[in-house]
Design a protein around this motif. Structure first.
Motif, PDB file in Angstrom:
ATOM      1  N   GLY A  42      53.449  42.223  47.897  1.00  0.00           N
ATOM      2  CA  GLY A  42      53.272  40.961  48.597  1.00  0.00           C
ATOM      3  C   GLY A  42      52.767  39.871  47.669  1.00  0.00           C
ATOM      4  O   GLY A  42      52.339  40.137  46.555  1.00  0.00           O
ATOM      5  N   PRO A  43      52.834  38.635  48.162  1.00  0.00           N
ATOM      6  CA  PRO A  43      52.437  37.507  47.326  1.00  0.00           C
ATOM      7  C   PRO A  43      50.960  37.564  46.950  1.00  0.00           C
ATOM      8  O   PRO A  43      50.119  37.965  47.747  1.00  0.00           O
ATOM      9  CB  PRO A  43      52.740  36.279  48.186  1.00  0.00           C
ATOM     10  CG  PRO A  43      53.012  36.779  49.543  1.00  0.00           C
ATOM     11  CD  PRO A  43      53.268  38.245  49.473  1.00  0.00           C
ATOM     12  N   ASN A  44      50.678  37.186  45.718  1.00  0.00           N
ATOM     13  CA  ASN A  44      49.315  37.037  45.220  1.00  0.00           C
ATOM     14  C   ASN A  44      48.542  38.355  45.147  1.00  0.00           C
ATOM     15  O   ASN A  44      47.322  38.363  45.235  1.00  0.00           O
ATOM     16  CB  ASN A  44      48.551  36.005  46.062  1.00  0.00           C
ATOM     17  CG  ASN A  44      47.513  35.287  45.240  1.00  0.00           C
ATOM     18  OD1 ASN A  44      47.595  35.223  44.021  1.00  0.00           O
ATOM     19  ND2 ASN A  44      46.526  34.739  45.897  1.00  0.00           N
ATOM     20  N   HIS A  45      49.249  39.468  45.002  1.00  0.00           N
ATOM     21  CA  HIS A  45      48.609  40.774  44.820  1.00  0.00           C
ATOM     22  C   HIS A  45      49.024  41.326  43.457  1.00  0.00           C
ATOM     23  O   HIS A  45      50.207  41.549  43.214  1.00  0.00           O
ATOM     24  CB  HIS A  45      49.005  41.742  45.931  1.00  0.00           C
ATOM     25  CG  HIS A  45      48.340  41.428  47.223  1.00  0.00           C
ATOM     26  ND1 HIS A  45      48.870  40.528  48.116  1.00  0.00           N
ATOM     27  CD2 HIS A  45      47.176  41.848  47.752  1.00  0.00           C
ATOM     28  CE1 HIS A  45      48.067  40.431  49.159  1.00  0.00           C
ATOM     29  NE2 HIS A  45      47.027  41.217  48.960  1.00  0.00           N
ATOM     30  N   PHE A  46      48.045  41.546  42.619  1.00  0.00           N
ATOM     31  CA  PHE A  46      48.297  41.995  41.256  1.00  0.00           C
ATOM     32  C   PHE A  46      47.413  43.196  40.946  1.00  0.00           C
ATOM     33  O   PHE A  46      46.396  43.407  41.591  1.00  0.00           O
ATOM     34  CB  PHE A  46      47.968  40.882  40.244  1.00  0.00           C
ATOM     35  CG  PHE A  46      48.769  39.644  40.448  1.00  0.00           C
ATOM     36  CD1 PHE A  46      49.988  39.478  39.810  1.00  0.00           C
ATOM     37  CD2 PHE A  46      48.321  38.634  41.279  1.00  0.00           C
ATOM     38  CE1 PHE A  46      50.740  38.324  39.995  1.00  0.00           C
ATOM     39  CE2 PHE A  46      49.055  37.484  41.477  1.00  0.00           C
ATOM     40  CZ  PHE A  46      50.268  37.332  40.826  1.00  0.00           C
ATOM     41  N   LYS A  47      47.802  43.945  39.929  1.00  0.00           N
ATOM     42  CA  LYS A  47      46.981  45.022  39.400  1.00  0.00           C
ATOM     43  C   LYS A  47      46.848  44.798  37.905  1.00  0.00           C
ATOM     44  O   LYS A  47      47.772  44.312  37.251  1.00  0.00           O
ATOM     45  CB  LYS A  47      47.612  46.385  39.671  1.00  0.00           C
ATOM     46  CG  LYS A  47      47.642  46.726  41.149  1.00  0.00           C
ATOM     47  CD  LYS A  47      48.171  48.108  41.399  1.00  0.00           C
ATOM     48  CE  LYS A  47      48.186  48.374  42.893  1.00  0.00           C
ATOM     49  NZ  LYS A  47      48.563  49.741  43.200  1.00  0.00           N
ATOM     50  N   GLN A  64      35.963  43.514  26.689  1.00  0.00           N
ATOM     51  CA  GLN A  64      36.841  44.329  27.538  1.00  0.00           C
ATOM     52  C   GLN A  64      36.025  45.348  28.323  1.00  0.00           C
ATOM     53  O   GLN A  64      36.266  45.563  29.502  1.00  0.00           O
ATOM     54  CB  GLN A  64      37.883  45.056  26.703  1.00  0.00           C
ATOM     55  CG  GLN A  64      38.970  44.170  26.182  1.00  0.00           C
ATOM     56  CD  GLN A  64      39.987  44.969  25.380  1.00  0.00           C
ATOM     57  OE1 GLN A  64      39.676  46.019  24.837  1.00  0.00           O
ATOM     58  NE2 GLN A  64      41.191  44.455  25.307  1.00  0.00           N
ATOM     59  N   ARG A  65      35.062  45.992  27.653  1.00  0.00           N
ATOM     60  CA  ARG A  65      34.238  46.990  28.325  1.00  0.00           C
ATOM     61  C   ARG A  65      33.497  46.369  29.508  1.00  0.00           C
ATOM     62  O   ARG A  65      33.488  46.911  30.610  1.00  0.00           O
ATOM     63  CB  ARG A  65      33.238  47.613  27.343  1.00  0.00           C
ATOM     64  CG  ARG A  65      32.468  48.794  27.948  1.00  0.00           C
ATOM     65  CD  ARG A  65      31.289  49.195  27.093  1.00  0.00           C
ATOM     66  NE  ARG A  65      30.241  48.179  27.053  1.00  0.00           N
ATOM     67  CZ  ARG A  65      29.397  47.924  28.053  1.00  0.00           C
ATOM     68  NH1 ARG A  65      29.473  48.586  29.181  1.00  0.00           N
ATOM     69  NH2 ARG A  65      28.477  46.994  27.930  1.00  0.00           N
ATOM     70  N   LYS A  66      32.906  45.194  29.302  1.00  0.00           N
ATOM     71  CA  LYS A  66      32.178  44.518  30.372  1.00  0.00           C
ATOM     72  C   LYS A  66      33.122  44.151  31.519  1.00  0.00           C
ATOM     73  O   LYS A  66      32.797  44.334  32.687  1.00  0.00           O
ATOM     74  CB  LYS A  66      31.489  43.266  29.843  1.00  0.00           C
ATOM     75  CG  LYS A  66      30.288  43.554  28.983  1.00  0.00           C
ATOM     76  CD  LYS A  66      29.685  42.260  28.468  1.00  0.00           C
ATOM     77  CE  LYS A  66      28.524  42.527  27.553  1.00  0.00           C
ATOM     78  NZ  LYS A  66      27.990  41.286  26.966  1.00  0.00           N
ATOM     79  N   PHE A  67      34.285  43.610  31.171  1.00  0.00           N
ATOM     80  CA  PHE A  67      35.267  43.233  32.191  1.00  0.00           C
ATOM     81  C   PHE A  67      35.665  44.440  33.038  1.00  0.00           C
ATOM     82  O   PHE A  67      35.684  44.381  34.266  1.00  0.00           O
ATOM     83  CB  PHE A  67      36.502  42.614  31.523  1.00  0.00           C
ATOM     84  CG  PHE A  67      37.594  42.237  32.477  1.00  0.00           C
ATOM     85  CD1 PHE A  67      37.487  41.103  33.258  1.00  0.00           C
ATOM     86  CD2 PHE A  67      38.739  43.011  32.594  1.00  0.00           C
ATOM     87  CE1 PHE A  67      38.493  40.737  34.143  1.00  0.00           C
ATOM     88  CE2 PHE A  67      39.744  42.654  33.475  1.00  0.00           C
ATOM     89  CZ  PHE A  67      39.624  41.517  34.242  1.00  0.00           C
ATOM     90  N   TYR A  70      32.735  45.564  35.348  1.00  0.00           N
ATOM     91  CA  TYR A  70      32.533  44.684  36.503  1.00  0.00           C
ATOM     92  C   TYR A  70      33.664  44.763  37.517  1.00  0.00           C
ATOM     93  O   TYR A  70      33.443  44.627  38.711  1.00  0.00           O
ATOM     94  CB  TYR A  70      32.389  43.226  36.057  1.00  0.00           C
ATOM     95  CG  TYR A  70      31.166  42.929  35.224  1.00  0.00           C
ATOM     96  CD1 TYR A  70      29.944  43.552  35.456  1.00  0.00           C
ATOM     97  CD2 TYR A  70      31.229  42.020  34.190  1.00  0.00           C
ATOM     98  CE1 TYR A  70      28.832  43.279  34.688  1.00  0.00           C
ATOM     99  CE2 TYR A  70      30.114  41.732  33.408  1.00  0.00           C
ATOM    100  CZ  TYR A  70      28.924  42.368  33.658  1.00  0.00           C
ATOM    101  OH  TYR A  70      27.833  42.087  32.893  1.00  0.00           O
ATOM    102  N   THR A  71      34.889  44.944  37.045  1.00  0.00           N
ATOM    103  CA  THR A  71      36.046  44.825  37.932  1.00  0.00           C
ATOM    104  C   THR A  71      36.709  46.140  38.313  1.00  0.00           C
ATOM    105  O   THR A  71      37.542  46.168  39.207  1.00  0.00           O
ATOM    106  CB  THR A  71      37.118  43.923  37.291  1.00  0.00           C
ATOM    107  OG1 THR A  71      37.545  44.531  36.060  1.00  0.00           O
ATOM    108  CG2 THR A  71      36.586  42.530  37.017  1.00  0.00           C
TER     109      THR A  71
END
Length: 87
Positions: A42-47, A64-67, A70-71
């Motif tokens: 669907g629109p606006n759904h990313f991985k 990168q590790r911090k990102f 957190y995510t």
């Protein structure tokens, strides 16, 4: 997909500042390797995926590790892992 290089949109800075002030983490340059999109999501759904060949991140990759911490962005090392994460 064509990559845009050069001048950024004039309003981007103030929009990023407003989002950050509202507690939104804003990444103007994605600190991961792959941004995935599939029409069925669907629109606006990313991985997002981080690709690594070695067993762990090194000291140069602290952002990168911090990102990823957190995510929750997954690290993939094989095609099979990437396909599984892509669903």
């Amino acid at each position: 997909m064509r990559q845009r290089i050069g001048k950024r949109d004039e309003a981007e800075g103030s929009i990023c500042e407003a989002l950050a002030a509202a507690g939104v983490m804003v990444y103007r340059h994605l600190p991961s390797d792959l941004l995935l999109y599939r029409e069925s999501w669907g629109p606006n759904h990313f991985k997002i995926l981080e690709v690594k060949s070695g067993p762990r991140l090194d000291k140069r990759q602290e952002n990168q590790r911090k990102f990823m911490l957190y995510t929750g962005v997954p690290i993939v090392r094989t095609c099979e892992e990437a396909l599984k994460e892509a669903g």
